[in-house]
Design a protein around this motif. Structure first.
Motif, short mmCIF file in Angstrom:
data_model
loop_
_atom_site.label_atom_id
_atom_site.label_comp_id
_atom_site.label_asym_id
_atom_site.label_seq_id
_atom_site.Cartn_x
_atom_site.Cartn_y
_atom_site.Cartn_z
N THR A 1 0.87 -1.17 0.00
CA THR A 1 0.00 0.00 0.00
C THR A 1 0.90 1.22 0.00
OG1 THR A 1 -1.67 -1.20 1.27
CG2 THR A 1 -1.88 1.19 1.17
N LEU A 2 0.71 2.09 -0.99
CA LEU A 2 1.55 3.26 -1.18
C LEU A 2 0.70 4.53 -1.13
CD1 LEU A 2 3.47 1.88 -4.29
CD2 LEU A 2 4.17 1.72 -1.89
N VAL A 3 1.37 5.67 -0.99
CA VAL A 3 0.72 6.97 -1.08
C VAL A 3 1.41 7.74 -2.21
CG1 VAL A 3 0.28 9.16 0.07
CG2 VAL A 3 0.12 7.03 1.36
N VAL A 4 0.59 8.30 -3.10
CA VAL A 4 1.11 9.10 -4.20
C VAL A 4 0.59 10.52 -4.05
CG1 VAL A 4 1.12 9.41 -6.70
CG2 VAL A 4 1.25 7.12 -5.74
N GLU A 5 1.50 11.48 -4.04
CA GLU A 5 1.14 12.90 -3.98
C GLU A 5 1.75 13.57 -5.19
OE1 GLU A 5 2.95 13.77 -0.15
OE2 GLU A 5 0.93 14.05 0.66
N GLY A 6 0.93 14.37 -5.90
CA GLY A 6 1.47 14.98 -7.09
C GLY A 6 0.66 16.15 -7.57
N GLN A 7 0.90 16.48 -8.84
CA GLN A 7 0.17 17.57 -9.47
C GLN A 7 0.00 17.29 -10.95
OE1 GLN A 7 2.23 21.22 -8.85
NE2 GLN A 7 4.11 20.53 -9.79
N ILE A 8 -1.05 17.89 -11.49
CA ILE A 8 -1.34 17.82 -12.91
C ILE A 8 -1.41 19.26 -13.41
CG2 ILE A 8 -3.03 17.16 -14.66
CD1 ILE A 8 -3.89 14.92 -12.69
N LYS A 9 -0.66 19.55 -14.46
CA LYS A 9 -0.64 20.90 -15.03
C LYS A 9 -0.92 20.81 -16.52
CE LYS A 9 2.61 23.16 -11.94
NZ LYS A 9 3.82 23.98 -11.87
N MET A 10 -1.44 21.92 -17.07
CA MET A 10 -1.62 22.01 -18.50
C MET A 10 -0.78 23.17 -19.03
SD MET A 10 -4.97 22.32 -20.96
CE MET A 10 -5.39 23.99 -20.54
N SER A 11 0.01 22.89 -20.06
CA SER A 11 0.82 23.91 -20.70
C SER A 11 0.79 23.65 -22.20
CB SER A 11 2.25 23.84 -20.17
OG SER A 11 3.06 24.80 -20.81
#
Length: 127
Positions: A103-113
């Motif tokens: 069991t893992l935790v993923v933290e991130g972001q999604i951007k549009m360019s």
């Protein structure tokens, strides 16, 4: 969700994004991606994320396959949340991921360019 040791980072791009349903300001959107993962679980991740909510916040599910540099191939499922981080910051994401017996935790972001959605973030153990 307390996180433990960081196992890696990822960066990638969505190859397709489609809107599946719109009901008022609620929408269901789906995106397929490929990401490079570095660190202890280095390799390539290929998957699909399905977002359910508004442009500001909501939930998402994710299904994918990890092609690890070790030669192993593993599937994963995730359930998480997203929220808009403000102009230029894109959307922040946080999810619990089941990968094999981990069991893992993923933290991130999604951007549009320039019309392209990209994703990046960190993968950590769940304590």
């Amino acid at each position: 969700m307390p996180v433990g040791k960081e196992l890696g980072t990822y960066t990638g791009k969505f190859s397709s994004v489609r809107i599946c349903e719109i009901n008022g300001d609620q929408q269901i959107a789906e995106g397929s991606y490929t990401a490079k993962v570095s660190g202890e679980i280095s390799g390539t991740a290929v998957g699909t994320m399905t977002f359910d909510g508004t442009n500001e916040r909501g939930t998402y599910t994710e299904l994918g396959v990890g092609y690890l540099d070790s030669g192993d191939v593993t599937t994963y499922k995730a359930h998480g949340v997203y929220w808009f981080g403000g102009k230029g910051n894109g959307w922040q994401t946080r999810a619990a991921v089941m990968m094999g017996d981990q069991t893992l935790v993923v933290e991130g972001q999604i951007k549009m360019s320039d019309g392209v959605f990209s994703l990046s973030g960190k993968v950590a153990e769940l304590k």
